[in-house]
Design a protein around this motif. Structure first.
Motif, PDB file in Angstrom:
ATOM      1  N   ALA A 278       0.619  -0.983   0.025  1.00 13.43           N
ATOM      2  CA  ALA A 278      -0.222   0.587  -0.064  1.00 13.43           C
ATOM      3  C   ALA A 278       0.703   1.561   0.100  1.00 13.43           C
ATOM      4  O   ALA A 278       0.599   2.486  -0.739  1.00 13.43           O
ATOM      5  CB  ALA A 278      -0.942  -0.103   1.111  1.00 13.43           C
ATOM      6  N   GLN A 279       1.913   0.991   0.833  1.00 14.70           N
ATOM      7  CA  GLN A 279       2.448   2.278   0.999  1.00 14.70           C
ATOM      8  C   GLN A 279       3.711   2.992  -0.355  1.00 14.70           C
ATOM      9  O   GLN A 279       3.257   3.752  -0.809  1.00 14.70           O
ATOM     10  CB  GLN A 279       4.264   2.105   1.858  1.00 14.70           C
ATOM     11  N   CYS A 280       3.890   1.342  -1.105  1.00 14.75           N
ATOM     12  CA  CYS A 280       4.416   1.624  -2.495  1.00 14.75           C
ATOM     13  C   CYS A 280       3.514   1.966  -3.429  1.00 14.75           C
ATOM     14  O   CYS A 280       3.766   3.172  -4.371  1.00 14.75           O
ATOM     15  CB  CYS A 280       4.760   0.099  -3.190  1.00 14.75           C
ATOM     16  N   ASP A 281       2.322   1.674  -3.710  1.00 14.67           N
ATOM     17  CA  ASP A 281       1.019   2.108  -4.097  1.00 14.67           C
ATOM     18  C   ASP A 281       1.387   4.016  -4.359  1.00 14.67           C
ATOM     19  O   ASP A 281       0.845   4.508  -5.124  1.00 14.67           O
ATOM     20  CB  ASP A 281       0.453   1.369  -4.014  1.00 14.67           C
ATOM     21  N   ARG A 282       0.868   3.662  -2.606  1.00 13.45           N
ATOM     22  CA  ARG A 282       0.958   5.768  -2.712  1.00 13.45           C
ATOM     23  C   ARG A 282       2.774   6.625  -3.369  1.00 13.45           C
ATOM     24  O   ARG A 282       1.998   7.203  -4.178  1.00 13.45           O
ATOM     25  CB  ARG A 282       1.197   5.994  -0.876  1.00 13.45           C
ATOM     26  N   LEU A 283       3.030   5.513  -2.938  1.00  8.21           N
ATOM     27  CA  LEU A 283       4.488   6.523  -3.944  1.00  8.21           C
ATOM     28  C   LEU A 283       4.295   6.502  -5.325  1.00  8.21           C
ATOM     29  O   LEU A 283       4.993   6.933  -5.624  1.00  8.21           O
ATOM     30  CB  LEU A 283       5.947   5.307  -3.755  1.00  8.21           C
ATOM     31  N   GLN A 284       3.658   5.728  -5.682  1.00  7.85           N
ATOM     32  CA  GLN A 284       3.876   5.535  -7.094  1.00  7.85           C
ATOM     33  C   GLN A 284       2.908   6.926  -7.232  1.00  7.85           C
ATOM     34  O   GLN A 284       2.903   7.288  -8.871  1.00  7.85           O
ATOM     35  CB  GLN A 284       3.222   4.235  -7.631  1.00  7.85           C
ATOM     36  N   GLU A 285       1.630   6.519  -6.890  1.00 12.65           N
ATOM     37  CA  GLU A 285       0.762   7.924  -7.434  1.00 12.65           C
ATOM     38  C   GLU A 285       1.609   8.842  -7.280  1.00 12.65           C
ATOM     39  O   GLU A 285       0.873  10.223  -7.538  1.00 12.65           O
ATOM     40  CB  GLU A 285      -0.579   7.737  -6.332  1.00 12.65           C
TER      41      GLU A 285
ATOM     42  N   PHE B 241       7.007  19.798  -6.593  1.00 11.91           N
ATOM     43  CA  PHE B 241       8.034  19.712  -5.632  1.00 11.91           C
ATOM     44  C   PHE B 241       7.334  19.102  -4.290  1.00 11.91           C
ATOM     45  O   PHE B 241       7.938  18.708  -2.907  1.00 11.91           O
ATOM     46  CB  PHE B 241       8.922  20.595  -5.561  1.00 11.91           C
ATOM     47  N   ALA B 242       6.244  19.984  -4.169  1.00 15.00           N
ATOM     48  CA  ALA B 242       5.376  19.278  -3.148  1.00 15.00           C
ATOM     49  C   ALA B 242       5.290  17.833  -3.028  1.00 15.00           C
ATOM     50  O   ALA B 242       5.675  17.482  -2.062  1.00 15.00           O
ATOM     51  CB  ALA B 242       3.774  20.198  -3.051  1.00 15.00           C
ATOM     52  N   LEU B 243       4.725  17.514  -3.967  1.00  9.49           N
ATOM     53  CA  LEU B 243       4.268  16.169  -4.582  1.00  9.49           C
ATOM     54  C   LEU B 243       6.414  14.870  -4.204  1.00  9.49           C
ATOM     55  O   LEU B 243       6.178  13.850  -3.373  1.00  9.49           O
ATOM     56  CB  LEU B 243       4.006  15.703  -5.728  1.00  9.49           C
ATOM     57  N   ASN B 244       7.032  15.775  -4.463  1.00  4.79           N
ATOM     58  CA  ASN B 244       8.279  15.234  -4.443  1.00  4.79           C
ATOM     59  C   ASN B 244       8.841  15.288  -2.655  1.00  4.79           C
ATOM     60  O   ASN B 244       9.032  13.757  -2.416  1.00  4.79           O
ATOM     61  CB  ASN B 244       9.386  16.132  -5.096  1.00  4.79           C
ATOM     62  N   GLN B 245       8.775  15.934  -1.706  1.00  5.50           N
ATOM     63  CA  GLN B 245       8.509  16.105  -0.824  1.00  5.50           C
ATOM     64  C   GLN B 245       7.760  14.776  -0.418  1.00  5.50           C
ATOM     65  O   GLN B 245       8.283  14.233   1.010  1.00  5.50           O
ATOM     66  CB  GLN B 245       8.332  17.299  -0.132  1.00  5.50           C
TER      67      GLN B 245
ATOM     68  N   PHE C 240       9.724  11.798   2.169  1.00  4.63           N
ATOM     69  CA  PHE C 240       9.421  11.792   3.439  1.00  4.63           C
ATOM     70  C   PHE C 240       8.428  10.560   4.270  1.00  4.63           C
ATOM     71  O   PHE C 240       8.038  10.281   5.152  1.00  4.63           O
ATOM     72  CB  PHE C 240       8.740  12.701   4.293  1.00  4.63           C
ATOM     73  N   THR C 241       7.734  10.243   3.017  1.00  8.91           N
ATOM     74  CA  THR C 241       6.567   8.355   2.910  1.00  8.91           C
ATOM     75  C   THR C 241       7.869   7.236   2.794  1.00  8.91           C
ATOM     76  O   THR C 241       7.012   6.770   3.913  1.00  8.91           O
ATOM     77  CB  THR C 241       6.143   8.722   1.916  1.00  8.91           C
ATOM     78  N   ILE C 242       8.300   7.341   2.587  1.00  9.69           N
ATOM     79  CA  ILE C 242       9.798   6.625   2.814  1.00  9.69           C
ATOM     80  C   ILE C 242      10.665   6.554   3.783  1.00  9.69           C
ATOM     81  O   ILE C 242      10.597   6.208   5.253  1.00  9.69           O
ATOM     82  CB  ILE C 242      11.222   6.503   1.671  1.00  9.69           C
ATOM     83  N   TYR C 243      11.154   8.046   5.161  1.00 11.62           N
ATOM     84  CA  TYR C 243      11.877   8.106   5.480  1.00 11.62           C
ATOM     85  C   TYR C 243      10.969   7.591   7.317  1.00 11.62           C
ATOM     86  O   TYR C 243      11.201   7.171   7.931  1.00 11.62           O
ATOM     87  CB  TYR C 243      12.064   9.223   5.984  1.00 11.62           C
ATOM     88  N   LYS C 244       9.821   7.837   6.720  1.00 16.15           N
ATOM     89  CA  LYS C 244       8.546   8.685   8.191  1.00 16.15           C
ATOM     90  C   LYS C 244       8.411   6.952   7.970  1.00 16.15           C
ATOM     91  O   LYS C 244       8.374   6.237   9.373  1.00 16.15           O
ATOM     92  CB  LYS C 244       7.048   8.926   8.165  1.00 16.15           C
ATOM     93  N   ALA C 245       8.883   5.581   7.495  1.00 19.40           N
ATOM     94  CA  ALA C 245       8.723   4.084   7.962  1.00 19.40           C
ATOM     95  C   ALA C 245      10.097   4.102   8.162  1.00 19.40           C
ATOM     96  O   ALA C 245       9.345   2.682   8.410  1.00 19.40           O
ATOM     97  CB  ALA C 245       8.578   3.321   6.300  1.00 19.40           C
ATOM     98  N   SER C 246      10.714   4.389   8.583  1.00 22.36           N
ATOM     99  CA  SER C 246      12.414   4.191   8.939  1.00 22.36           C
ATOM    100  C   SER C 246      11.636   4.218  10.882  1.00 22.36           C
ATOM    101  O   SER C 246      12.181   3.284  11.734  1.00 22.36           O
ATOM    102  CB  SER C 246      13.092   4.969   9.239  1.00 22.36           C
ATOM    103  N   ASN C 247      10.766   4.913  10.851  1.00 21.48           N
ATOM    104  CA  ASN C 247      10.050   4.852  12.800  1.00 21.48           C
ATOM    105  C   ASN C 247      11.361   5.104  13.480  1.00 21.48           C
ATOM    106  O   ASN C 247      11.225   4.475  14.733  1.00 21.48           O
ATOM    107  CB  ASN C 247       9.223   3.095  13.148  1.00 21.48           C
ATOM    108  N   SER C 248      11.833   6.165  13.011  1.00 13.77           N
ATOM    109  CA  SER C 248      13.171   6.204  13.843  1.00 13.77           C
ATOM    110  C   SER C 248      13.053   8.744  13.920  1.00 13.77           C
ATOM    111  O   SER C 248      13.101   9.133  13.292  1.00 13.77           O
ATOM    112  CB  SER C 248      14.146   6.696  13.153  1.00 13.77           C
TER     113      SER C 248
ATOM    114  N   ALA D 287      13.414   3.253  -6.947  1.00 15.88           N
ATOM    115  CA  ALA D 287      13.508   3.050  -5.543  1.00 15.88           C
ATOM    116  C   ALA D 287      11.961   2.682  -4.893  1.00 15.88           C
ATOM    117  O   ALA D 287      11.910   1.776  -4.199  1.00 15.88           O
ATOM    118  CB  ALA D 287      13.596   4.527  -4.852  1.00 15.88           C
ATOM    119  N   ILE D 288      11.245   1.952  -5.988  1.00  9.30           N
ATOM    120  CA  ILE D 288       9.664   1.920  -5.006  1.00  9.30           C
ATOM    121  C   ILE D 288      10.132   0.368  -5.693  1.00  9.30           C
ATOM    122  O   ILE D 288       9.114  -0.006  -4.776  1.00  9.30           O
ATOM    123  CB  ILE D 288       8.847   2.567  -7.085  1.00  9.30           C
TER     124      ILE D 288
END
Length: 242
Positions: free
Chosen positions: A114-121, A139-143, A147-155, A192-193
């Motif tokens: 689901a997160q990968c699908d979100r990245l593709q969107e 650039f809003a979508l790029n950010q 951050f969708t990826i980085y937040k999943a680090s749970n750090s 990356a996806i």
């Protein structure tokens, strides 16, 4: 460079509760998204009018952003989006490669379909924005993609430092908006996806690092005016009305 009020068109008037914090957050997000350019001057009155608020909370928010190094104080009672040396730019890039690559590695093992699908969107949205020459949305979508990826680090610690680096680099992000930079981003995001779907942390981190490096190369090659050979001073000036 004079401040362009259109750069704040997408920022809603902050709520009256915690007004200073709301203004700080919106200005920080605008800087991170590259909505202000290196060397651009920002006046308190102009910002207050754009946000439809009084000057006092804007002044307080700007003081915090100056303290964090996102903006630079000027002796004429204004603030400026900093330019930087090539060496400082390279140092920040080096730290970003370490932290953002590590965050991606941590995120990969439990990144969901689901997160990968979100990245593709988000990637598809970037392509649509590009077709309409809508840099703001691009650039809003790029950010959001990163951050969708980085937040999943749970750090939380990693996220705090990554946000601070994006705050320093945000004004330079839009300078990578040219044909070569955009093509590189499309390729790297796609890789990356694919790596995240395959739960391959090394490949995912490498794709993100390549994305950062190629964007940095474009910025330095085609935007020499964004850099200076003079290191910034540590002077402090009183932030006044204008």
């Amino acid at each position: 460079m004079t401040q362009n009020l259109l750069d704040l068109a997408g920022i809603d008037r902050p709520m009256k509760t915690t007004l200073r914090d709301q203004i700080y957050t919106r200005l920080r997000e605008a800087i991170m998204a590259g909505r202000f350019l290196p060397g651009q001057h920002l006046g308190i009155i102009a910002l207050a009018e754009a946000l439809n608020v009084s000057a006092m909370p804007v002044r307080e928010a700007l003081r915090q952003l100056v303290a964090e190094g996102a903006l630079e104080m000027l002796p004429n009672r204004m603030v400026k989006v900093p330019v930087m040396t090539h060496e400082r730019f390279r140092q920040i890039l080096g730290i970003r490669l370490l932290l953002e690559g590590h965050a991606t590695e941590l995120a990969t093992p439990h990144f969901t379909d689901a997160q990968c699908d979100r990245l593709q969107e988000l990637s598809d949205g970037m392509a649509a924005a590009l077709a309409e020459n809508d840099a703001e949305t691009y650039f809003a979508l790029n950010q959001d993609f990163h951050f969708t990826i980085y937040k999943a680090s749970n750090s939380d610690v990693l996220m705090q430092h990554i946000r601070m680096l994006w705050l320093k680099m945000g004004p330079f992000i839009r300078l990578s908006y040219n044909q070569s930079g955009v093509k590189a981003t499309e390729v790297n995001h796609g890789e990356a996806i694919a790596a995240l779907r395959a739960h391959d942390p090394v490949a995912a981190a490498n794709a993100i690092r390549m994305d950062l490096m190629e964007a940095a190369e474009v910025i330095q090659e085609v935007n020499p005016a964004a850099f200076t050979d003079v290191e910034p001073t540590a002077e402090v000036h009183v932030l006044d009305e204008e």
